[in-house]
Design an enzyme around this catalytic site. Sequence first.
Site, short mmCIF file in Angstrom:
data_model
loop_
_atom_site.label_atom_id
_atom_site.label_comp_id
_atom_site.label_asym_id
_atom_site.label_seq_id
_atom_site.Cartn_x
_atom_site.Cartn_y
_atom_site.Cartn_z
N THR A 71 -15.39 -4.36 -14.37
CA THR A 71 -14.73 -5.09 -13.30
C THR A 71 -15.21 -6.53 -13.28
O THR A 71 -16.42 -6.79 -13.33
CB THR A 71 -14.96 -4.46 -11.90
OG1 THR A 71 -14.40 -5.32 -10.91
CG2 THR A 71 -16.43 -4.24 -11.60
N VAL A 72 -14.27 -7.45 -13.22
CA VAL A 72 -14.65 -8.86 -13.14
C VAL A 72 -15.31 -9.16 -11.80
O VAL A 72 -16.07 -10.12 -11.68
CB VAL A 72 -13.43 -9.80 -13.33
CG1 VAL A 72 -12.84 -9.64 -14.72
CG2 VAL A 72 -12.38 -9.58 -12.26
N ASP A 73 -15.05 -8.34 -10.79
CA ASP A 73 -15.59 -8.60 -9.45
C ASP A 73 -17.10 -8.36 -9.36
O ASP A 73 -17.72 -8.77 -8.38
CB ASP A 73 -14.89 -7.72 -8.42
CG ASP A 73 -13.44 -8.13 -8.21
OD1 ASP A 73 -13.14 -9.33 -8.36
OD2 ASP A 73 -12.60 -7.27 -7.91
N GLU A 81 -10.95 -15.89 -3.42
CA GLU A 81 -9.67 -15.51 -2.81
C GLU A 81 -9.87 -14.70 -1.53
O GLU A 81 -9.01 -14.67 -0.66
CB GLU A 81 -8.85 -14.67 -3.80
CG GLU A 81 -9.49 -13.34 -4.16
CD GLU A 81 -8.68 -12.49 -5.13
OE1 GLU A 81 -7.52 -12.85 -5.40
OE2 GLU A 81 -9.22 -11.47 -5.61
N TYR A 122 -4.94 -14.93 -13.62
CA TYR A 122 -5.18 -14.11 -14.81
C TYR A 122 -5.95 -14.85 -15.90
O TYR A 122 -6.56 -14.23 -16.77
CB TYR A 122 -3.86 -13.61 -15.38
CG TYR A 122 -3.18 -12.52 -14.59
CD1 TYR A 122 -3.74 -12.04 -13.40
CD2 TYR A 122 -1.99 -11.96 -15.02
CE1 TYR A 122 -3.12 -11.05 -12.67
CE2 TYR A 122 -1.36 -10.96 -14.29
CZ TYR A 122 -1.92 -10.51 -13.12
OH TYR A 122 -1.30 -9.52 -12.40
N GLN A 155 -8.66 -16.44 -15.83
CA GLN A 155 -10.11 -16.23 -15.81
C GLN A 155 -10.51 -14.91 -16.43
O GLN A 155 -11.55 -14.79 -17.06
CB GLN A 155 -10.62 -16.33 -14.37
CG GLN A 155 -10.11 -15.27 -13.43
CD GLN A 155 -10.22 -15.68 -11.97
OE1 GLN A 155 -11.31 -15.86 -11.46
NE2 GLN A 155 -9.09 -15.82 -11.30
#
Length: 419
Positions: free
Chosen positions: A142-144, A247, A297, A299
């Site tokens: 996960t990028v998060d 965001e 997208y 990133q």
Amino acid sequence: MAKHNAFYAQSGGVTAVINASACGVIEACRRHADRIGHVYAGHNGIIGALTEDLIDTNQESDEAIAALRHTPGGAFGSCRYKLKSIESHRAEYERLIEVFKAHDIRYFFYNGGGDSADTCLKVSQLSEKMGYPLTAIHVPKTVDNDLPITDNSPGFGSVAKYVATSTREAALDIESMCATSTKVFIFEVMGRHAGWIAAAGALAGESAEQAPHVIIFPEIAFDRAAVMARIDEAVKRHGFCVIVISEGAQYADGTFLADAGSTDAFGHKQLGGVAPTLAGMVKADLGYKYHWAVADYLQRAARHIASRTDVEQAYAVGKVAVELALDGQNAMMPAIKRVSEAPYEWQIEAAPLAQIANHEKFMPRDYISEDGLHISDAGRRYLSPLIQGEDFPPFENGLPKVAKLEKVRVARKLPDFTV
């Protein structure tokens, strides 16, 4: 020892390195060909299992599978499809077991984030209840960077490197024009509830004195007056101000600055354009000329500037996932453990899915500066190692080369199933 087949699928938003994990899983399975026969990939994630739309990765060449390591996107197709509770949607879970039985699948590798960890755990629990011998392993992605237990999540390091690099480059652009043009630049990055990606933008400068001058995290309640005062101070001091905003920036009552009023397939609030929202505040309160950008997208797809650390970790969790499965460790996830910070060293350890599914990891308060608008020294020490190293893909005709897969389908054995 009997040989059985494996199932691998990708879930949720993809990353620059999720295919490196796929490469790790498939290559590890090929090294254990005495125990694992075919590796079937679900086309479009778990939907591929439900609809019996399976790709036989054994039909792919070693070269094509190796090329996954430097290919962005989700090579087998990902999905945003969350399995509901077993009680209310038992038919879906039973269908999965039927498909696994039909194709002699005894190993289940699900590559995704928090929701995928939950799905993997539920599949493990149901297979046990139904008496079907299935070993389920979650492959983290996960990028998060919000998965618990693991020090960091594969996919995050490369996004962090992209965001820090883009912030530095944009800051130089703004600085060169600020005397007669744009004074404020706002860079919106991903991060619904956790501000890890926004925090990474801070690495563009060596301190809060350098751009970015303001970072806005979901974990810190948005205070319009305080933010505007900081922006105004930066412009007067430096001639310009660069802001990185997540965001998921929100007010003290939990309302998102950019709530679009709808939800996605996972039931998450659809967020829409916090950068222009903040830009409107800058115009109204300060009157400065501004520009804003949304990485979106770009990133998470930027494999051309991936962190080597991230690529190596993504491959490693895929490889170790297979080793855990063959060792009989069910309902587990290969997690990254930071062994040393200077020099940076890490290893992979097994973590139970019951402690991961439905849990989020947020930015620790001590990683954020006291005023809540930048990172602390502790945050910098955590983030810096994750963007280290380059792992450039091969280029051809001026563009990155990517894997080209045959995607040979497996013959269906069961009746159609609609999701």
